[in-house]
Structures are given as structure tokens and as C-alpha cells.
Write a protein that holds these residues in place. Sequence first.
Motif, PDB file in Angstrom:
ATOM      1  N   GLY A 164       0.814  -1.205   0.000  1.00 39.14           N
ATOM      2  CA  GLY A 164       0.000   0.000   0.000  1.00 39.14           C
ATOM      3  C   GLY A 164       0.850   1.258   0.000  1.00 39.14           C
ATOM      4  O   GLY A 164       2.081   1.203  -0.128  1.00 39.14           O
ATOM      5  N   SER A 165       0.206   2.393   0.143  1.00 41.23           N
ATOM      6  CA  SER A 165       0.937   3.661   0.144  1.00 41.23           C
ATOM      7  C   SER A 165       1.906   3.743   1.322  1.00 41.23           C
ATOM      8  O   SER A 165       3.068   4.133   1.158  1.00 41.23           O
ATOM      9  N   LEU A 166       1.463   3.330   2.506  1.00 43.97           N
ATOM     10  CA  LEU A 166       2.342   3.344   3.675  1.00 43.97           C
ATOM     11  C   LEU A 166       3.352   2.209   3.612  1.00 43.97           C
ATOM     12  O   LEU A 166       4.541   2.401   3.868  1.00 43.97           O
ATOM     13  N   GLY A 167       2.878   1.025   3.233  1.00 46.33           N
ATOM     14  CA  GLY A 167       3.753  -0.134   3.243  1.00 46.33           C
ATOM     15  C   GLY A 167       4.868  -0.065   2.225  1.00 46.33           C
ATOM     16  O   GLY A 167       6.026  -0.423   2.527  1.00 46.33           O
ATOM     17  N   SER A 168       4.559   0.390   1.006  1.00 46.89           N
ATOM     18  CA  SER A 168       5.597   0.470  -0.026  1.00 46.89           C
ATOM     19  C   SER A 168       6.669   1.475   0.352  1.00 46.89           C
ATOM     20  O   SER A 168       7.856   1.290   0.035  1.00 46.89           O
ATOM     21  N   ALA A 169       6.279   2.542   1.028  1.00 44.48           N
ATOM     22  CA  ALA A 169       7.267   3.509   1.528  1.00 44.48           C
ATOM     23  C   ALA A 169       8.031   2.933   2.707  1.00 44.48           C
ATOM     24  O   ALA A 169       9.253   3.103   2.817  1.00 44.48           O
ATOM     25  N   ALA A 170       7.326   2.214   3.587  1.00 41.47           N
ATOM     26  CA  ALA A 170       7.954   1.684   4.799  1.00 41.47           C
ATOM     27  C   ALA A 170       9.038   0.676   4.481  1.00 41.47           C
ATOM     28  O   ALA A 170      10.090   0.661   5.134  1.00 41.47           O
ATOM     29  N   GLY A 183       8.089  -8.344   4.619  1.00 38.64           N
ATOM     30  CA  GLY A 183       6.837  -7.701   4.248  1.00 38.64           C
ATOM     31  C   GLY A 183       5.767  -8.718   3.920  1.00 38.64           C
ATOM     32  O   GLY A 183       6.059  -9.779   3.370  1.00 38.64           O
ATOM     33  N   THR A 184       4.526  -8.410   4.268  1.00 34.51           N
ATOM     34  CA  THR A 184       3.409  -9.273   3.885  1.00 34.51           C
ATOM     35  C   THR A 184       2.708  -8.677   2.665  1.00 34.51           C
ATOM     36  O   THR A 184       2.568  -7.464   2.533  1.00 34.51           O
ATOM     37  N   CYS A 185       2.281  -9.557   1.765  1.00 31.01           N
ATOM     38  CA  CYS A 185       1.571  -9.133   0.565  1.00 31.01           C
ATOM     39  C   CYS A 185       0.926 -10.360  -0.066  1.00 31.01           C
ATOM     40  O   CYS A 185       1.144 -11.495   0.389  1.00 31.01           O
ATOM     41  N   SER A 186       0.139 -10.159  -1.102  1.00 29.00           N
ATOM     42  CA  SER A 186      -0.384 -11.286  -1.869  1.00 29.00           C
ATOM     43  C   SER A 186       0.734 -11.841  -2.739  1.00 29.00           C
ATOM     44  O   SER A 186       1.715 -11.149  -3.032  1.00 29.00           O
ATOM     45  N   GLY A 187       0.575 -13.081  -3.165  1.00 35.36           N
ATOM     46  CA  GLY A 187       1.614 -13.713  -3.960  1.00 35.36           C
ATOM     47  C   GLY A 187       1.932 -12.960  -5.235  1.00 35.36           C
ATOM     48  O   GLY A 187       3.096 -12.896  -5.660  1.00 35.36           O
ATOM     49  N   ARG A 188       0.928 -12.321  -5.837  1.00 34.95           N
ATOM     50  CA  ARG A 188       1.157 -11.630  -7.107  1.00 34.95           C
ATOM     51  C   ARG A 188       2.016 -10.383  -6.949  1.00 34.95           C
ATOM     52  O   ARG A 188       2.563  -9.870  -7.925  1.00 34.95           O
ATOM     53  N   ASN A 189       2.160  -9.893  -5.704  1.00 32.58           N
ATOM     54  CA  ASN A 189       2.940  -8.674  -5.469  1.00 32.58           C
ATOM     55  C   ASN A 189       4.307  -8.951  -4.853  1.00 32.58           C
ATOM     56  O   ASN A 189       5.008  -8.014  -4.463  1.00 32.58           O
ATOM     57  N   ALA A 190       4.683 -10.238  -4.783  1.00 33.68           N
ATOM     58  CA  ALA A 190       5.944 -10.585  -4.124  1.00 33.68           C
ATOM     59  C   ALA A 190       7.144  -9.940  -4.818  1.00 33.68           C
ATOM     60  O   ALA A 190       8.060  -9.444  -4.154  1.00 33.68           O
ATOM     61  N   ASP A 191       7.162  -9.930  -6.131  1.00 35.05           N
ATOM     62  CA  ASP A 191       8.298  -9.342  -6.851  1.00 35.05           C
ATOM     63  C   ASP A 191       8.432  -7.855  -6.555  1.00 35.05           C
ATOM     64  O   ASP A 191       9.547  -7.335  -6.430  1.00 35.05           O
ATOM     65  N   MET A 192       7.298  -7.181  -6.445  1.00 39.84           N
ATOM     66  CA  MET A 192       7.320  -5.758  -6.145  1.00 39.84           C
ATOM     67  C   MET A 192       7.938  -5.493  -4.773  1.00 39.84           C
ATOM     68  O   MET A 192       8.815  -4.627  -4.620  1.00 39.84           O
ATOM     69  N   VAL A 193       7.514  -6.238  -3.764  1.00 41.01           N
ATOM     70  CA  VAL A 193       8.016  -6.031  -2.396  1.00 41.01           C
ATOM     71  C   VAL A 193       9.496  -6.396  -2.316  1.00 41.01           C
ATOM     72  O   VAL A 193      10.276  -5.733  -1.623  1.00 41.01           O
ATOM     73  N   ASP A 194       9.891  -7.429  -3.044  1.00 43.88           N
ATOM     74  CA  ASP A 194      11.305  -7.796  -3.103  1.00 43.88           C
ATOM     75  C   ASP A 194      12.128  -6.657  -3.700  1.00 43.88           C
ATOM     76  O   ASP A 194      13.188  -6.297  -3.176  1.00 43.88           O
ATOM     77  N   ALA A 195      11.630  -6.045  -4.767  1.00 43.30           N
ATOM     78  CA  ALA A 195      12.356  -4.962  -5.425  1.00 43.30           C
ATOM     79  C   ALA A 195      12.445  -3.722  -4.537  1.00 43.30           C
ATOM     80  O   ALA A 195      13.392  -2.936  -4.649  1.00 43.30           O
ATOM     81  N   LEU A 196      11.489  -3.543  -3.636  1.00 41.67           N
ATOM     82  CA  LEU A 196      11.497  -2.388  -2.742  1.00 41.67           C
ATOM     83  C   LEU A 196      12.540  -2.524  -1.636  1.00 41.67           C
ATOM     84  O   LEU A 196      12.906  -1.529  -1.004  1.00 41.67           O
ATOM     85  N   GLY A 197      13.001  -3.761  -1.374  1.00 42.94           N
ATOM     86  CA  GLY A 197      14.053  -3.918  -0.378  1.00 42.94           C
ATOM     87  C   GLY A 197      13.800  -4.939   0.711  1.00 42.94           C
ATOM     88  O   GLY A 197      14.618  -5.072   1.637  1.00 42.94           O
ATOM     89  N   ALA A 198      12.696  -5.678   0.640  1.00 42.70           N
ATOM     90  CA  ALA A 198      12.432  -6.705   1.650  1.00 42.70           C
ATOM     91  C   ALA A 198      13.360  -7.894   1.434  1.00 42.70           C
ATOM     92  O   ALA A 198      13.612  -8.295   0.297  1.00 42.70           O
ATOM     93  N   VAL A 199      13.869  -8.473   2.534  1.00 40.47           N
ATOM     94  CA  VAL A 199      14.726  -9.658   2.427  1.00 40.47           C
ATOM     95  C   VAL A 199      13.890 -10.927   2.558  1.00 40.47           C
ATOM     96  O   VAL A 199      14.358 -12.019   2.216  1.00 40.47           O
ATOM     97  N   ARG A 200      12.662 -10.796   3.066  1.00 38.86           N
ATOM     98  CA  ARG A 200      11.775 -11.951   3.184  1.00 38.86           C
ATOM     99  C   ARG A 200      10.347 -11.484   2.945  1.00 38.86           C
ATOM    100  O   ARG A 200       9.970 -10.365   3.315  1.00 38.86           O
ATOM    101  N   ILE A 201       9.570 -12.329   2.307  1.00 37.92           N
ATOM    102  CA  ILE A 201       8.192 -11.989   1.957  1.00 37.92           C
ATOM    103  C   ILE A 201       7.260 -13.074   2.464  1.00 37.92           C
ATOM    104  O   ILE A 201       7.544 -14.271   2.311  1.00 37.92           O
TER     105      ILE A 201
END
Length: 326
Positions: A164-170, A183-201
Motif C-alpha cells: 500500500g501507500s504506507l507499506g511500499s514507503a515503509a 513484508g506481507t503481501c499477496s503472492g502476485r505482489n511478491a516481486d514488487m516487495v522484493d524490489a522495494l528492499g524486503a529480504v523476506r516476503i
Amino acid sequence: MTATLSAWSINHYGTPEVLNPVTLPIPAPGPTEILIRIRASAVTRADGMMRAGQPRFARLFLGLCRTRQNLSGTGLSGEVIAVGDCISRFAVGDVVFGEAGLKFGANASHICLDESGVLMKKPAALSHEDAAVMCDGPLTSLNFLREVAELRAGERVLILGATGSLGSAAVQIAAAMGAEVTGTCSGRNADMVDALGAVRIIDYGQEDFTRQAERYDVIYDTIGVSSFAEAKGSLTLSGRYVCPVLSLGLLGAVLRSAIAGTRKARFSASGLLKPDVLRPMLATLTRMVEDGKLEPVIDRIYPLADLIEAHRHMETGYKRGNVVVV
């Protein structure tokens, strides 16, 4: 002929359909005000909650039947086109961004704001669309991670709602602070959260973080999807649960954990902090943007005339990052 502006009013609390387009006279700026031609403005979850009058106890402060300032929108970016007689921080032609705060009215073509508010000159590294959302996800998340949770380098942080807006910034801010980010997200957004800097999804559709062995120094619940009671077992002994979505349950947890126990629940009304506190935070965020450590995620951009549709999409729960109207 009197010059007019386009805006959106909220005549009573409710669904996106209560938003009503209005035409109003363009005000002349007062002595310490600037008149801004708005180029982009944010459509946030907080805007939607205010429009709906949720949570209900917030109506004691916002207004019983509608917001006392019945216009929509807070975050904005645009150009200064007129100034008052006592202005010192800005001049005609300056490109600025910030928020209207409790005055609201940012989902409009023009707005008058006091120069002492949460307003900054826009750096070239930010587009109007990116700048318009800086006071939502990025500013709130910086406050919650750095000031409220007191996150430190090397600590483990779990971000609930990482797309989300807060989560993607966080995710980006926590990674830049040197934390180990999950970070928690739906499976379809895992690549996005990984690219933002999460080490585990964690795919929340397949896994429940409360049933796992991992412990976190900070759990940042960006959307109020959990609670301190549910998250407590996933915190370290000195762990902190922080959430920007105030409820009576969260308020009780904050009060109880302040008195007893080593694990804490914490809350802050970021939007009510003084401008002198928020402006330096915005300066920190703009430096992060210029250094390539933060990039606002924009999901959809709508014309201002389609604000109702923008609110509908914002409330689907499926947006990735921010929604903007131009």
C-alpha cells in the motif's frame, strides 16, 4: 467576472458517491498565505476514512454529520501563483508540495494555504504526482518507524500491508535505515516487495505470521489488519507494535502496555504533529529520493473529474502504492 476553482465537497459521511463536484470563487491569499495552482493531489486511505466518518468516534473531532471543512483531499503539489503581503518562505513561481492538513481541499484546482504549514519547495527529483503523495505513505511511515517504533539498524521489522501507500514507503525507508525487512503481501505482489528492499516476503494468503517462529523487534501494521494481542507473540521481549489506524482496541493496548510488560503498542497521529516537526521529516525524505533510496509507488492516476472512481479504486484493497488525481 470572478475567477473560480474546481473542488469536491462532502455534504455528509458515506461512500465515494457522497463526493460532489463544486465550483467556488478563487480566494485572495491573506497576509501569510500563498495561492497554489494544484497540479496533482493524493487520494489516500485516510481521506476515505474521513469521507466515511470512520472510525465513528473520530466524528467528535471532525464533525458529527460531516467534516467541518467539507472539502476533500490533503496531499498536493503545484505552483505558487499569488502570495500575501507578509510572505517570507515562498514567491510567485515557486513549485511546492505538502499538505492541506485539517483544512482539507487539496482535491481541487487551487487552494490557499498558510506558509507556516506543511509546505516545501519541490525538488526536481520529484514529479508532481510523486510529490503529492509524500505526506501520506512516506511521511507517516518515517514518523512511525523512526520516531514511534524507534527502529534501529540491524533490527528485524515486519511490515503488514507492504504494497500500500504506507507499506511500499515503509519497506524502502526501513531498508535504508539498515533494518532487516519482512513484508506481507499477496503472492502476485511478491516481486514488487522484493524490489522495494524486503529480504523476506510472507504471502498472507498462504502463511500466517503469528504461527511462525520468527520474532521481530518491530511490527508495523500499516493497515490495521492485526492487533497488538495477535502480534504480541511474534515480538521480541523488547518488541514494539505500531499502527497508524487508531481504534479503541489499539488505544487500550497502548495504555495497558505503557504500564506493564516489556512489549509495547504505540501510536501517533502523524497528521496532527506541528509543521515545524513534519517539515524536517519531509526534508529527510526528499534527500532519500535524491539519493535513490526512496521512490513513491504510483498505482493509478485519474483526472480530477474522476475523483469518485479514484476513491472507489482506493477502497478495493488491491491498489499497489498510491492513487493520484491530476
